[in-house]
Design an enzyme around this catalytic site. Structure first.
Site, PDB file in Angstrom:
ATOM      1  N   CYS A  50       0.831  -1.206   0.000  1.00 20.28           N
ATOM      2  CA  CYS A  50       0.000   0.000   0.000  1.00 20.28           C
ATOM      3  C   CYS A  50       0.866   1.258   0.000  1.00 20.28           C
ATOM      4  CB  CYS A  50      -0.917  -0.002   1.220  1.00 20.28           C
ATOM      5  SG  CYS A  50      -0.013   0.258   2.771  1.00 20.28           S
ATOM      6  N   ALA A  53       3.153   1.584   2.897  1.00 23.84           N
ATOM      7  CA  ALA A  53       4.284   0.662   2.754  1.00 23.84           C
ATOM      8  C   ALA A  53       5.349   1.280   1.853  1.00 23.84           C
ATOM      9  CB  ALA A  53       3.825  -0.682   2.188  1.00 23.84           C
ATOM     10  N   ARG A  84      11.682  -5.749   5.704  1.00 20.06           N
ATOM     11  CA  ARG A  84      12.249  -5.542   4.361  1.00 20.06           C
ATOM     12  C   ARG A  84      13.762  -5.756   4.329  1.00 20.06           C
ATOM     13  NH1 ARG A  84      13.283  -0.405   1.911  1.00 20.06           N
ATOM     14  NH2 ARG A  84      13.385  -0.415  -0.350  1.00 20.06           N
ATOM     15  N   HIS A 182       5.966   6.043  -2.760  1.00 23.71           N
ATOM     16  CA  HIS A 182       7.321   6.495  -3.134  1.00 23.71           C
ATOM     17  C   HIS A 182       7.313   7.997  -3.419  1.00 23.71           C
ATOM     18  CE1 HIS A 182       8.547   2.338  -5.028  1.00 23.71           C
ATOM     19  NE2 HIS A 182       8.367   2.272  -3.736  1.00 23.71           N
TER      20      HIS A 182
HETATM   21 FE1  CFM Z   1      12.702  -0.292  -6.403  1.00 25.35          FE
HETATM   22 FE2  CFM Z   1      11.920  -2.591  -6.546  1.00 25.35          FE
HETATM   23 FE3  CFM Z   1      10.646  -0.779  -5.042  1.00 25.35          FE
HETATM   24 FE4  CFM Z   1      13.127  -1.673  -4.364  1.00 25.35          FE
HETATM   25 FE5  CFM Z   1      12.101  -3.550  -2.714  1.00 25.35          FE
HETATM   26 FE6  CFM Z   1      10.875  -4.442  -4.922  1.00 25.35          FE
HETATM   27 FE7  CFM Z   1       9.626  -2.690  -3.419  1.00 25.35          FE
HETATM   28 MO1  CFM Z   1      10.022  -5.111  -2.528  1.00 25.35          MO
HETATM   29  S1  CFM Z   1      13.928  -2.089  -6.270  1.00 25.35           S
HETATM   30  S2  CFM Z   1      12.268   0.299  -4.336  1.00 25.35           S
HETATM   31  S3  CFM Z   1      14.020  -2.542  -2.598  1.00 25.35           S
HETATM   32  S4  CFM Z   1      10.752  -0.971  -7.141  1.00 25.35           S
HETATM   33  S5  CFM Z   1      12.073  -5.468  -3.519  1.00 25.35           S
HETATM   34  S6  CFM Z   1      11.421  -4.579  -7.102  1.00 25.35           S
HETATM   35  S7  CFM Z   1       8.826  -4.367  -4.362  1.00 25.35           S
HETATM   36  S8  CFM Z   1      10.413  -3.140  -1.485  1.00 25.35           S
HETATM   37  S9  CFM Z   1       8.783  -0.757  -3.844  1.00 25.35           S
END
Ligand code: CFM
Length: 529
Positions: A50, A53, A84, A182
């Site tokens: 989400c 997260a 994580r 993000h």
């Molecule tokens: Fe970039 Fe990712 Fe992500 Fe990531 Fe991660 Fe991920 Fe993620 Mo899990 S590299 S930041 S460190 S998009 S593994 S493939 S899904 S936490 S939001």
């Protein structure tokens, strides 16, 4: 195994209409358009995380010297506490709160009467006990629903305690981790942290963007960069810090590891500070070597170029024997790889080096540019869903703006194959005929396991157990199942060892489910009646 075409034919008859454009087979010479970045279908067991997260869990938590208070019921804070595996280490100059989980632990009465008082109390407590230089507040679903003004609380507390206090309205329901979370986190850091430091610029200085130090990946990457002679100003955000991030604007070059989570920050830093960015990949030998060579060419110093080659040769030699051994065990195996928004791309070159063919690939929440490359950006129509994605605009900072490349040098770099501000997407990594699914669900996972029968599945944490129990080993590439690092040369060897063990230990395939052998009640001797 059936031919790929037949496989997809079989699959297509079962696929729902609204999923058809999310599931494609890569065809040579075709544009290979995929539907991506759409909202999760209500009621589906989505693999995605989400908005909270993405903001708190992914981007902000790795900043070790920041005390992050989750404003909400305790479950949200608990779930993002250590799961994580973005590792962090403090030192004599830097506090580290990585082991802690701060939360207001909202109860029903707080939901009814408002949670601001509790939040103020939590900030006071954190300040008095831990004396951090920065506190961040992240809100969870109920906070948005009842309307607590976390920004006003943060502003008041900042004045009261004289430290940086930032608030992020990242309620989980706002969307997927990437689309909402993000952006909210990164934009906040861009607005309030980056550029506020006064450090002197350093030679050969870089920021490592989109590296979160999962299982120690960032440490391994930094070790190699330092060995060559680079100065890493900041990592955004793996084992990063508020203190370092403030000076990120002083770097000469931005390295983008995870395109999905950070490309827009790299673009903003280009606009605001003139810092060029290159897409790098420190996972997989081909990826690492290309990235290091591109960096050396960017700085164009003969010593740096020579040191780059020497370090590559030395590191490669160290792992050569081991890699060759594991290749003999893995050659000809097939893999499915399905991770968030970047890692599918990161790992394909490493799998190729080990002789493993990827037959199924995909992202949970990649955008079309992560699949098809940035050229497609102007043609992407943002739909109504994207109104939840916060976007900010920045302007040139006359004081800190620099431009270190001449137009001639830019041209030379292009001719040498170093493409600044570019990324070609997943398509440039995968073979024709690979099946690609965007945002796939549990039903599809089961179907693909039956149809494509991969020897190993690189999954997320939610789908992992379903895959394991079907008899196919799964390594999840989010937190690495307690292993790692997988980045860098040494990391490649760790990865090769771990997946060899997995492929040769399909534990659930070696046992018979107890109910398969249990006699029916009628035939049972051990009935209770
Ligand atoms: Fe970039 Fe990712 Fe992500 Fe990531 Fe991660 Fe991920 Fe993620 Mo899990 S590299 S930041 S460190 S998009 S593994 S493939 S899904 S936490 S939001």
């Amino acid at each position: 195994m059936d031919s790929k075409e037949k496989v997809l034919d079989k699959y297509s008859s079962k696929v729902y209409k609204n999923r058809k454009e999310h599931v494609i087979t890569i065809e040579e010479g075709e544009p290979n358009v995929i539907q991506a970045d759409t909202r999760a279908i209500p009621g589906i067991m989505t693999n995605r995380g989400c908005c909270y997260a993405g903001c708190k869990g992914v981007v902000l938590s790795p900043l070790k010297d920041v005390a992050i208070i989750t404003h909400g019921p305790i479950g949200c804070g608990f779930y993002t506490w250590g799961t994580r595996r973005h590792k962090a280490k403090g030192d004599e100059n830097t506090q580290s709160f990585g082991e802690y989980c701060f939360s207001t632990d909202m109860q029903e009465t707080d939901i009814v009467f408002g949670g601001e008082k509790k939040l103020k109390k939590a900030i006071k407590e954190v300040f008095e006990i831990f004396k951090p230089n920065c506190i961040m507040i992240c809100s969870t679903c109920p906070v948005g629903l009842i309307g607590d003004d976390i920004h006003a609380v943060a502003a008041e507390a900042e004045e009261l305690y004289g430290i940086k206090i930032l608030a992020f309205s990242c309620e989980g329901y706002k969307g997927v981790s990437q689309s909402g979370g993000h952006h909210i986190a990164n934009n906040g850091l861009m607005r309030s942290v980056i550029g506020t430091g006064d450090a002197e610029p350093m030679k050969y200085s870089v920021n490592l963007l989109g590296e979160y130090n999962i299982g120690g990946d960032g440490w391994e990457t930094e070790r190699i960069l330092k060995r060559i002679g680079y100065n890493v100003v900041s990592v955004m955000t793996g084992d990063g810090s508020y203190a370092e991030l403030k000076n990120a604007h002083t770097a000469d070059l931005n390295l983008v590891q995870c395109h999905r989570s950070i490309n827009y920050i790299a673009e903003m830093m280009k606009t605001k500070y003139g810092i060029d960015w290159i897409k790098v990949n420190f996972i997989g030998l081909d990826g690492i070597k290309k990235s290091l060579r591109d960096m050396a060419l960017f700085f164009n110093d003969p010593d740096l170029i020579a040191r780059t080659e020497a370090v590559i040769a030395d590191e490669e030699e160290e792992i050569a024997e081991g890699m060759a051994h594991y290749k003999t065990r893995l050659e000809g195996k097939t893999a499915a790889i399905y991770v968030g928004g970047s890692r599918t791309h990161h790992y394909i070159n490493l799998l190729k080096t080990l002789g493993v063919e990827v037959v199924l690939a995909g992202y949970e929440f990649g955008h079309r540019d992560d699949y098809e490359g940035r050229d497609v950006l102007p043609s992407i129509k943002r739909d109504a869903d994207s109104k939840n994605v916060e976007s900010i605009t920045v302007e040139k900072d006359p004081e800190n703006f620099k431009s270190i490349l001449t137009p001639e040098r830019l041209e030379e770099l292009k001719n040498a194959g170093v493409h600044l501000e570019e990324y070609n997407g997943l398509w440039s990594d995968i073979n024709d005929n690979t099946v690609v699914t965007d945002d796939y669900n549990h039903f599809e996972t089961e179907e693909f396991l039956k149809l494509l029968k991969p020897d190993i599945f690189f999954s997320g944490i939610k789908d992992k157990f379903l895959i394991q129990k079907s008899g196919v080993p799964s390594r999840q590439l989010h937190s690495y199942d307690y292993a790692g690092p997988y980045a860098g040369f040494r990391g490649a060897l760790n990865f090769a060892k771990d997946i060899t063990m997995a492929v040769y230990t399909p534990a659930w395939n070696l046992v018979e489910a107890p109910w398969k052998n249990t006699p029916t009640l009628e035939g049972s001797l051990g009935g209770t009646e």
